[in-house]
Scaffold this motif. Structure first.
Motif, PDB file in Angstrom:
ATOM      1  N   VAL A 194       0.836  -1.207   0.000  1.00 26.97           N
ATOM      2  CA  VAL A 194       0.000   0.000   0.000  1.00 26.97           C
ATOM      3  C   VAL A 194       0.865   1.249   0.000  1.00 26.97           C
ATOM      4  O   VAL A 194       0.655   2.187  -0.786  1.00 26.97           O
ATOM      5  N   LEU A 195       1.853   1.279   0.877  1.00 27.84           N
ATOM      6  CA  LEU A 195       2.649   2.487   1.071  1.00 27.84           C
ATOM      7  C   LEU A 195       3.654   2.714  -0.051  1.00 27.84           C
ATOM      8  O   LEU A 195       4.079   3.850  -0.280  1.00 27.84           O
ATOM      9  N   ASP A 246      -8.673  -4.228   9.002  1.00 26.29           N
ATOM     10  CA  ASP A 246      -9.573  -4.253   7.853  1.00 26.29           C
ATOM     11  C   ASP A 246      -9.680  -2.893   7.167  1.00 26.29           C
ATOM     12  O   ASP A 246     -10.442  -2.736   6.212  1.00 26.29           O
ATOM     13  N   SER A 247      -8.941  -1.904   7.655  1.00 24.02           N
ATOM     14  CA  SER A 247      -9.032  -0.553   7.094  1.00 24.02           C
ATOM     15  C   SER A 247      -8.638  -0.548   5.619  1.00 24.02           C
ATOM     16  O   SER A 247      -7.736  -1.276   5.194  1.00 24.02           O
ATOM     17  N   ALA A 248      -9.330   0.298   4.851  1.00 23.21           N
ATOM     18  CA  ALA A 248      -9.001   0.450   3.439  1.00 23.21           C
ATOM     19  C   ALA A 248      -7.662   1.163   3.289  1.00 23.21           C
ATOM     20  O   ALA A 248      -7.222   1.888   4.188  1.00 23.21           O
ATOM     21  N   ALA A 249      -7.028   0.973   2.141  1.00 24.95           N
ATOM     22  CA  ALA A 249      -5.716   1.561   1.897  1.00 24.95           C
ATOM     23  C   ALA A 249      -5.735   3.076   2.045  1.00 24.95           C
ATOM     24  O   ALA A 249      -4.822   3.669   2.635  1.00 24.95           O
ATOM     25  N   ASP A 250      -6.779   3.726   1.517  1.00 24.56           N
ATOM     26  CA  ASP A 250      -6.819   5.188   1.587  1.00 24.56           C
ATOM     27  C   ASP A 250      -6.975   5.681   3.021  1.00 24.56           C
ATOM     28  O   ASP A 250      -6.482   6.762   3.368  1.00 24.56           O
ATOM     29  N   GLU A 251      -7.610   4.873   3.882  1.00 23.55           N
ATOM     30  CA  GLU A 251      -7.734   5.280   5.283  1.00 23.55           C
ATOM     31  C   GLU A 251      -6.390   5.175   6.002  1.00 23.55           C
ATOM     32  O   GLU A 251      -6.055   6.025   6.823  1.00 23.55           O
ATOM     33  N   VAL A 252      -5.609   4.150   5.690  1.00 19.54           N
ATOM     34  CA  VAL A 252      -4.275   4.015   6.275  1.00 19.54           C
ATOM     35  C   VAL A 252      -3.411   5.213   5.898  1.00 19.54           C
ATOM     36  O   VAL A 252      -2.740   5.819   6.742  1.00 19.54           O
TER      37      VAL A 252
END
Length: 215
Positions: A20-21, A105-111
């Motif tokens: 993600v990052l 379970d957080s979405a990528a954009d929330e992370v």
């Protein structure tokens, strides 16, 4: 560039976060640790700006690691990333100095949003966690109108005041849109408010939301 350290004893979780990052231009994963002890050593070596911290790990665990890490480097920001959304995990972790709390379970954009928020000096708590915290808070207040809300109604209330639409609340809380609408009208009736603006003002008045005039 925001320097990030991943701390989790599951390699697949770290790999997922890294993927993600890697797609974010202003973030860089500088270290990965599988235990609290390893995290402390790597933090000294790499000086991360933000640490994504699991709670349950071998050794000292995430909470104690967070406390020790912040003692050594008070400017480092720690975000818990856990499957434990229920109390007392969030309140203990935040009381230990964490700047944020996310679900695995957080979405990528929330992370990504959480990392940017805490790096800028703010706090970020996932909506379902915030609902649990708020429900605990109002239950102990004794004189808050929010005390009459159920935990789920409190979660919906917080998301409404933050501008989430019915479909987004439905997706994040795993409820049908019809059920979300039912919760929404029920909490409006209990709190004797007629729209989102009145609800938001009441939540701010009782300390459940930060003043939106801030940065």
């Amino acid at each position: 560039m925001i320097k990030i350290m991943l701390v989790d004893d599951h390699r697949l979780v770290r790999a997922g976060l890294r993927r993600v990052l890697q797609e974010v231009s202003d973030m860089s994963v500088v270290a990965e640790a599988s235990s609290g002890e390893e995290a402390l050593d790597l933090a000294r070596e790499h000086s991360p700006d933000v640490v994504l911290m699991d709670i349950n790990m071998p050794g000292i665990g995430g909470l104690e690691c967070t406390r020790r890490l912040l003692q050594r480097s008070p400017t480092t920001k720690v975000i818990a990333v856990s499957m434990h959304m229920e109390e007392p995990y969030p309140s203990r972790f935040l009381a230990g100095g964490a700047a944020g709390y996310l679900s695995k379970d957080s979405a990528a954009d929330e992370v990504v949003a959480a990392i940017r928020r805490v790096h800028a000096g703010g706090h970020y708590v996932a909506a379902d966690v915030a609902g649990n915290l708020a429900a605990t808070l109002v239950r102990g207040s004794g004189n808050s109108p929010f005390e009459q809300l159920s935990q789920r109604e409190t979660q919906v209330m917080l998301m409404v005041t933050k501008g989430y639409g019915t479909q987004e609340i439905s997706d994040r809380l795993h409820l049908s849109p019809k059920t979300v609408s039912t919760y929404r009208y029920r909490l409006f009736e209990k709190l004797n408010v007629t729209n989102d603006v009145e609800l938001t003002r009441m939540a701010m008045r009782y300390g459940l939301l930060e003043d939106k005039a801030g940065p």
